[in-house]
Design a protein around this motif. Structure first.
Motif, PDB file in Angstrom:
ATOM      1  N   ASP A 113       0.832  -1.199   0.000  1.00  0.00           N
ATOM      2  CA  ASP A 113       0.000   0.000   0.000  1.00  0.00           C
ATOM      3  C   ASP A 113       0.872   1.256   0.000  1.00  0.00           C
ATOM      4  O   ASP A 113       0.607   2.224  -0.740  1.00  0.00           O
ATOM      5  CB  ASP A 113      -0.922  -0.017   1.222  1.00  0.00           C
ATOM      6  CG  ASP A 113      -1.989   1.067   1.181  1.00  0.00           C
ATOM      7  OD1 ASP A 113      -2.324   1.550   0.073  1.00  0.00           O
ATOM      8  OD2 ASP A 113      -2.513   1.428   2.255  1.00  0.00           O
ATOM      9  N   ILE A 114       1.929   1.242   0.824  1.00  0.00           N
ATOM     10  CA  ILE A 114       2.843   2.387   0.870  1.00  0.00           C
ATOM     11  C   ILE A 114       3.481   2.618  -0.501  1.00  0.00           C
ATOM     12  O   ILE A 114       3.499   3.738  -1.019  1.00  0.00           O
ATOM     13  CB  ILE A 114       3.932   2.186   1.935  1.00  0.00           C
ATOM     14  CG1 ILE A 114       3.322   2.194   3.345  1.00  0.00           C
ATOM     15  CG2 ILE A 114       5.012   3.261   1.816  1.00  0.00           C
ATOM     16  CD1 ILE A 114       4.283   1.787   4.436  1.00  0.00           C
ATOM     17  N   HIS A 115       4.000   1.557  -1.111  1.00  0.00           N
ATOM     18  CA  HIS A 115       4.693   1.720  -2.389  1.00  0.00           C
ATOM     19  C   HIS A 115       3.730   2.124  -3.513  1.00  0.00           C
ATOM     20  O   HIS A 115       4.130   2.840  -4.440  1.00  0.00           O
ATOM     21  CB  HIS A 115       5.440   0.443  -2.754  1.00  0.00           C
ATOM     22  CG  HIS A 115       6.705   0.251  -1.974  1.00  0.00           C
ATOM     23  ND1 HIS A 115       7.719   1.194  -1.974  1.00  0.00           N
ATOM     24  CD2 HIS A 115       7.123  -0.754  -1.155  1.00  0.00           C
ATOM     25  CE1 HIS A 115       8.707   0.769  -1.195  1.00  0.00           C
ATOM     26  NE2 HIS A 115       8.364  -0.393  -0.695  1.00  0.00           N
ATOM     27  N   ASN A 116       2.495   1.672  -3.444  1.00  0.00           N
ATOM     28  CA  ASN A 116       1.514   2.067  -4.458  1.00  0.00           C
ATOM     29  C   ASN A 116       1.205   3.557  -4.382  1.00  0.00           C
ATOM     30  O   ASN A 116       0.996   4.213  -5.401  1.00  0.00           O
ATOM     31  CB  ASN A 116       0.220   1.268  -4.286  1.00  0.00           C
ATOM     32  CG  ASN A 116       0.352  -0.163  -4.766  1.00  0.00           C
ATOM     33  OD1 ASN A 116       1.198  -0.466  -5.612  1.00  0.00           O
ATOM     34  ND2 ASN A 116      -0.467  -1.058  -4.242  1.00  0.00           N
ATOM     35  N   LYS A 117       1.184   4.091  -3.157  1.00  0.00           N
ATOM     36  CA  LYS A 117       0.819   5.499  -2.971  1.00  0.00           C
ATOM     37  C   LYS A 117       2.024   6.444  -2.943  1.00  0.00           C
ATOM     38  O   LYS A 117       1.910   7.616  -3.302  1.00  0.00           O
ATOM     39  CB  LYS A 117       0.027   5.646  -1.665  1.00  0.00           C
ATOM     40  CG  LYS A 117      -1.346   4.982  -1.750  1.00  0.00           C
ATOM     41  CD  LYS A 117      -2.040   4.937  -0.406  1.00  0.00           C
ATOM     42  CE  LYS A 117      -3.434   4.302  -0.550  1.00  0.00           C
ATOM     43  NZ  LYS A 117      -4.054   4.011   0.739  1.00  0.00           N
ATOM     44  N   ILE A 118       3.175   5.919  -2.476  1.00  0.00           N
ATOM     45  CA  ILE A 118       4.392   6.748  -2.383  1.00  0.00           C
ATOM     46  C   ILE A 118       5.563   5.916  -2.925  1.00  0.00           C
ATOM     47  O   ILE A 118       6.344   5.328  -2.157  1.00  0.00           O
ATOM     48  CB  ILE A 118       4.681   7.168  -0.919  1.00  0.00           C
ATOM     49  CG1 ILE A 118       3.405   7.594  -0.189  1.00  0.00           C
ATOM     50  CG2 ILE A 118       5.713   8.285  -0.879  1.00  0.00           C
ATOM     51  CD1 ILE A 118       3.597   7.880   1.293  1.00  0.00           C
ATOM     52  N   PRO A 119       5.706   5.817  -4.245  1.00  0.00           N
ATOM     53  CA  PRO A 119       6.734   4.933  -4.827  1.00  0.00           C
ATOM     54  C   PRO A 119       8.146   5.190  -4.326  1.00  0.00           C
ATOM     55  O   PRO A 119       8.953   4.259  -4.226  1.00  0.00           O
ATOM     56  CB  PRO A 119       6.617   5.209  -6.333  1.00  0.00           C
ATOM     57  CG  PRO A 119       5.214   5.693  -6.517  1.00  0.00           C
ATOM     58  CD  PRO A 119       4.895   6.483  -5.278  1.00  0.00           C
ATOM     59  N   GLU A 120       8.460   6.455  -3.995  1.00  0.00           N
ATOM     60  CA  GLU A 120       9.822   6.792  -3.573  1.00  0.00           C
ATOM     61  C   GLU A 120      10.041   6.613  -2.077  1.00  0.00           C
ATOM     62  O   GLU A 120      11.122   6.907  -1.550  1.00  0.00           O
ATOM     63  CB  GLU A 120      10.144   8.241  -3.955  1.00  0.00           C
ATOM     64  CG  GLU A 120       9.494   9.314  -3.092  1.00  0.00           C
ATOM     65  CD  GLU A 120       8.041   9.630  -3.419  1.00  0.00           C
ATOM     66  OE1 GLU A 120       7.546  10.672  -2.940  1.00  0.00           O
ATOM     67  OE2 GLU A 120       7.391   8.835  -4.139  1.00  0.00           O
ATOM     68  N   CYS A 121       9.037   6.108  -1.354  1.00  0.00           N
ATOM     69  CA  CYS A 121       9.082   6.086   0.114  1.00  0.00           C
ATOM     70  C   CYS A 121      10.205   5.215   0.665  1.00  0.00           C
ATOM     71  O   CYS A 121      10.451   4.104   0.178  1.00  0.00           O
ATOM     72  CB  CYS A 121       7.745   5.587   0.654  1.00  0.00           C
ATOM     73  SG  CYS A 121       7.543   5.863   2.434  1.00  0.00           S
ATOM     74  N   CYS A 122      10.865   5.738   1.674  1.00  0.00           N
ATOM     75  CA  CYS A 122      11.852   4.965   2.442  1.00  0.00           C
ATOM     76  C   CYS A 122      11.106   4.213   3.542  1.00  0.00           C
ATOM     77  O   CYS A 122      10.276   4.796   4.247  1.00  0.00           O
ATOM     78  CB  CYS A 122      12.874   5.909   3.054  1.00  0.00           C
ATOM     79  SG  CYS A 122      14.058   5.117   4.163  1.00  0.00           S
ATOM     80  N   ILE A 123      11.391   2.918   3.679  1.00  0.00           N
ATOM     81  CA  ILE A 123      10.726   2.112   4.700  1.00  0.00           C
ATOM     82  C   ILE A 123      11.773   1.404   5.558  1.00  0.00           C
ATOM     83  O   ILE A 123      12.539   0.569   5.065  1.00  0.00           O
ATOM     84  CB  ILE A 123       9.787   1.067   4.070  1.00  0.00           C
ATOM     85  CG1 ILE A 123       8.700   1.759   3.237  1.00  0.00           C
ATOM     86  CG2 ILE A 123       9.157   0.191   5.145  1.00  0.00           C
ATOM     87  CD1 ILE A 123       7.776   0.805   2.501  1.00  0.00           C
ATOM     88  N   GLY A 124      11.809   1.769   6.836  1.00  0.00           N
ATOM     89  CA  GLY A 124      12.665   1.087   7.793  1.00  0.00           C
ATOM     90  C   GLY A 124      11.832   0.112   8.620  1.00  0.00           C
ATOM     91  O   GLY A 124      10.640   0.336   8.847  1.00  0.00           O
ATOM     92  N   ILE A 125      12.466  -0.968   9.049  1.00  0.00           N
ATOM     93  CA  ILE A 125      11.751  -2.029   9.783  1.00  0.00           C
ATOM     94  C   ILE A 125      12.561  -2.453  11.001  1.00  0.00           C
ATOM     95  O   ILE A 125      13.777  -2.663  10.902  1.00  0.00           O
ATOM     96  CB  ILE A 125      11.510  -3.255   8.875  1.00  0.00           C
ATOM     97  CG1 ILE A 125      10.598  -2.888   7.694  1.00  0.00           C
ATOM     98  CG2 ILE A 125      10.906  -4.415   9.665  1.00  0.00           C
ATOM     99  CD1 ILE A 125      10.400  -4.029   6.704  1.00  0.00           C
ATOM    100  N   ASP A 126      11.890  -2.579  12.150  1.00  0.00           N
ATOM    101  CA  ASP A 126      12.510  -3.152  13.347  1.00  0.00           C
ATOM    102  C   ASP A 126      12.310  -4.658  13.357  1.00  0.00           C
ATOM    103  O   ASP A 126      11.200  -5.155  13.093  1.00  0.00           O
ATOM    104  CB  ASP A 126      11.867  -2.587  14.617  1.00  0.00           C
ATOM    105  CG  ASP A 126      12.272  -1.153  14.910  1.00  0.00           C
ATOM    106  OD1 ASP A 126      13.326  -0.728  14.402  1.00  0.00           O
ATOM    107  OD2 ASP A 126      11.543  -0.473  15.647  1.00  0.00           O
ATOM    108  N   VAL A 127      13.383  -5.401  13.670  1.00  0.00           N
ATOM    109  CA  VAL A 127      13.301  -6.857  13.788  1.00  0.00           C
ATOM    110  C   VAL A 127      14.073  -7.292  15.026  1.00  0.00           C
ATOM    111  O   VAL A 127      15.159  -6.780  15.311  1.00  0.00           O
ATOM    112  CB  VAL A 127      13.892  -7.567  12.548  1.00  0.00           C
ATOM    113  CG1 VAL A 127      13.718  -9.074  12.665  1.00  0.00           C
ATOM    114  CG2 VAL A 127      13.235  -7.080  11.272  1.00  0.00           C
ATOM    115  N   ILE A 128      13.501  -8.237  15.772  1.00  0.00           N
ATOM    116  CA  ILE A 128      14.169  -8.826  16.930  1.00  0.00           C
ATOM    117  C   ILE A 128      14.611 -10.242  16.562  1.00  0.00           C
ATOM    118  O   ILE A 128      13.822 -11.015  16.016  1.00  0.00           O
ATOM    119  CB  ILE A 128      13.229  -8.897  18.150  1.00  0.00           C
ATOM    120  CG1 ILE A 128      12.810  -7.490  18.580  1.00  0.00           C
ATOM    121  CG2 ILE A 128      13.890  -9.630  19.312  1.00  0.00           C
ATOM    122  CD1 ILE A 128      11.727  -7.465  19.651  1.00  0.00           C
ATOM    123  N   VAL A 129      15.862 -10.570  16.847  1.00  0.00           N
ATOM    124  CA  VAL A 129      16.332 -11.940  16.617  1.00  0.00           C
ATOM    125  C   VAL A 129      16.561 -12.630  17.957  1.00  0.00           C
ATOM    126  O   VAL A 129      16.881 -11.996  18.961  1.00  0.00           O
ATOM    127  CB  VAL A 129      17.636 -11.986  15.788  1.00  0.00           C
ATOM    128  CG1 VAL A 129      17.422 -11.394  14.414  1.00  0.00           C
ATOM    129  CG2 VAL A 129      18.777 -11.277  16.507  1.00  0.00           C
TER     130      VAL A 129
END
Length: 258
Positions: A111-127
């Motif tokens: 949804d983000i990429h469809n509406k804001i193709p240039e958007c930067c997306i950071g993600i938190d992950v726990i290992v």
């Protein structure tokens, strides 16, 4: 909202050019006042200034399609979301008692990429959280490989007293946590470089910061690409247009101020 608008105007009066909207579960803003996070960012966007806002970490179940649509068309909000996933395995997410699953997260990213193709997306992950077997970690890794994000913040699980997680097994060794963390860091770096390459040859806006780091001045584009050029006092706290010219193997970007 009224109080926050007052705070923002005071900050702007101090010549600040970027404000980060942050807090604990920012997407839950307004529950005690009959307002909403969407109401807040709409009102903030109407403040007249030359700067920009960023939204800090926001839970995937609280990042609504309406918020994404508003940011896509806003005057001052940067095309940048940071979203805590925590695990790309539905089994681990259930153990964590998260209020979303990987399918919902995948749809959110699309949804983000469809509406804001240039958007930067950071993600938190726990290992290495309790119960994250080798097989479940591989599920997480494969899921992340197959979605379009920009970078990861990777955290190794650490135990806390009086938590339900103490009764979940198996426990993961520090050595294994490091191995998993390193694999995700490598994936993060690859994704970030792929993202940076998309903008070589394009013009973006950079807010340059004040630090003189060994003769260099750095800043971030609106979509959170870090750049640096030889220090120039005249660029400090200025938002200027630049053209990204070249990306080195080490991730350094050559640019020119337009």
């Amino acid at each position: 909202i009224k109080d926050l608008l007052s705070d923002v105007k005071q900050i702007i009066d101090k010549s600040v050019k970027e404000i980060v909207i942050t807090g604990i579960n920012v997407g839950d803003f307004g529950k005690s006042t009959g307002e909403s996070f969407l109401n807040l960012i709409k009102d903030l966007d109407e403040v007249e200034w030359e700067g920009r806002y960023r939204i800090s970490s926001i839970e995937p179940n609280l990042l609504s399609s309406e918020i994404i649509s508003f940011v896509a068309n806003s005057k001052h909000f940067s095309p940048h979301f940071h979203i805590p996933l925590q695990s790309g395995s539905d089994s681990v997410l259930k153990l964590m008692k998260r209020r979303y699953d990987t399918n919902r997260f995948k749809n959110l990213i699309e949804d983000i990429h469809n509406k804001i193709p240039e958007c930067c997306i950071g993600i938190d992950v726990i290992v290495g959280s309790p119960g994250e077997t080798s097989e479940l970690f591989e599920e997480c890794y494969t899921f992340l490989q197959n979605i379009d994000f920009t970078y990861l913040h990777v955290f190794s699980y650490s135990e806390r007293e009086n938590t339900a997680a103490l009764n979940i097994f198996p426990k993961i060794s520090s050595k294994e946590k490091n191995i998993r963390s390193n694999r995700l860091q490598e994936l993060s770096e690859k994704k970030k470089m792929d993202y940076y390459r998309r903008f070589i040859g394009k013009k973006l806006s950079v807010l340059f910061e004040s630090d003189n780091n060994k003769g260099m001045i750095s800043g971030f584009t609106e979509n959170y690409i870090k750049v640096e050029i030889p220090f120039d006092q005249g660029l400090v706290n200025k938002i200027v247009e630049v053209e990204l010219l070249e990306l080195s193997e080490s991730g350094k970007i050559k640019l020119r101020v337009v």
